[in-house]
Design an enzyme around this catalytic site. Structure first.
Site, PDB file in Angstrom:
ATOM      1  N   ASP A   1      61.402  60.380   1.704  1.00  0.00           N
ATOM      2  CA  ASP A   1      60.340  61.148   2.349  1.00  0.00           C
ATOM      3  C   ASP A   1      59.167  60.258   2.744  1.00  0.00           C
ATOM      4  O   ASP A   1      58.610  60.397   3.847  1.00  0.00           O
ATOM      5  CB  ASP A   1      59.837  62.233   1.395  1.00  0.00           C
ATOM      6  CG  ASP A   1      60.772  63.424   1.319  1.00  0.00           C
ATOM      7  OD1 ASP A   1      60.713  64.256   2.235  1.00  0.00           O
ATOM      8  OD2 ASP A   1      61.547  63.514   0.362  1.00  0.00           O
ATOM      9  N   MET A   2      58.776  59.361   1.849  1.00  0.00           N
ATOM     10  CA  MET A   2      57.616  58.518   2.118  1.00  0.00           C
ATOM     11  C   MET A   2      57.887  57.574   3.293  1.00  0.00           C
ATOM     12  O   MET A   2      57.042  57.405   4.182  1.00  0.00           O
ATOM     13  CB  MET A   2      57.240  57.718   0.874  1.00  0.00           C
ATOM     14  CG  MET A   2      56.986  58.570  -0.367  1.00  0.00           C
ATOM     15  SD  MET A   2      55.627  59.727  -0.163  1.00  0.00           S
ATOM     16  CE  MET A   2      54.230  58.644  -0.453  1.00  0.00           C
TER      17      MET A   2
END
Length: 288
Positions: free
Chosen positions: A174-175
């Site tokens: 996600d990051m």
């Protein structure tokens, strides 16, 4: 501070309409907000799903939710209703950027695809973030970070040799996807400055995670073999490891020869400097 001396943030003239939830999209829009963009965060009546990712709480709010939603203006819209969609359309006409992470079929059902919104606002930069992209057999499948870590091969290279697959502690897919989305949006905004038109961006979390493993993928292409697990060490440099000492563990990462020389002198191990196994980083890595 006077207005004359006030620093101008690079994205102060940009407005972002953020329909995304949980982590990758909100992290992306937060980065843009930190650079001065105005962020309109749209949540359904039930709220962003990350509000339920708790404990811990900060003043009754999920710490997880707060970590990626600073510098935003919130609005609640029910996009399953015509009234909610009409408000969204009015916001999209004024926005420079739209970020969303709905499944492709849901966007189509709601009538909020790039094709539809770009007709209302040709300058709109529309960024879709999803697990597997907008095309292909997995396009409608949901997924979470640890699933992407497994499918992208990251779990297979993490941990010590002989150990089972191990995920990274942070939700790294996600990051990384959020950062790549922010980068893509900036490039699209620059292109709009030249062309006058917006663009459509398609970001897949599994693709982003694969792209982030370029050195390990190059190892496979060079050798035809699965990269070995190195734990806290490295297959590309030595000495690189977490070493226990009398009072605390210490991280050491050496690959530049001049640093190797300094390390040997500090540790009173200068005899290693003449050892033919250690005179270059490739040899030190081979003989780690």
């Amino acid at each position: 501070m006077s207005n004359q001396n006030k620093a101008v943030m690079p994205l102060e003239s940009i407005t972002v309409l953020d329909l995304s939830r949980v982590l990758s999209g909100p992290y992306c829009s937060m980065m843009l907000g930190d650079m001065g963009a105005t962020i309109w965060k749209v949540e359904p009546p039930s709220g962003d799903d990350s509000r339920g990712l708790a404990p811990p709480f900060i003043n009754g709010e999920s710490a997880y939710y707060l970590s990626v939603n600073r510098n935003k203006l919130g609005i609640c819209l029910d996009l399953t209703k015509e009234e909610g969609r009409q408000v969204l359309f009015s916001l999209a006409k004024k926005a420079d950027v739209l970020i969303e992470n709905f499944r492709p079929d849901l966007k189509e059902r709601l009538g909020i695809t790039y094709q539809e919104l770009s007709q209302m606002n040709p300058r709109l930069v529309y960024c879709s973030i999803s697990g597997f992209g907008q095309q292909g057999p997995y396009r409608k499948l949901p997924g979470l970070d640890n699933i992407f870590q497994g499918m992208a091969g990251l779990m297979q290279i993490n941990g010590d040799e002989g150990s089972p697959p191990l995920k990274v502690g942070e939700r790294i897919a996600d990051m990384i996807a959020g950062m790549q989305a922010a980068f893509g949006i900036m490039v699209a905004l620059y292109n709009r400055f030249i062309s006058g038109r917006g663009q459509y961006l398609d970001l897949a979390l599994v693709d982003s995670l694969i792209a982030s493993q370029a050195p390990m993928i190059s190892y496979y292409f060079a050798t035809g073999s699965q990269p070995p697990k190195a734990g806290n060490g490295s297959i590309f440099s030595a000495p690189t490891e977490l070493f226990e000492t009398a009072d605390r563990p210490i991280n050491v990462c050496i690959f530049i020869d001049k640093h190797w020389i300094k390390l040997c002198k500090v540790l009173d191990m200068e005899e290693c400097l003449s050892d033919p196994r250690f005179i270059s980083n490739p040899l030190r890595a081979e003989n780690a």
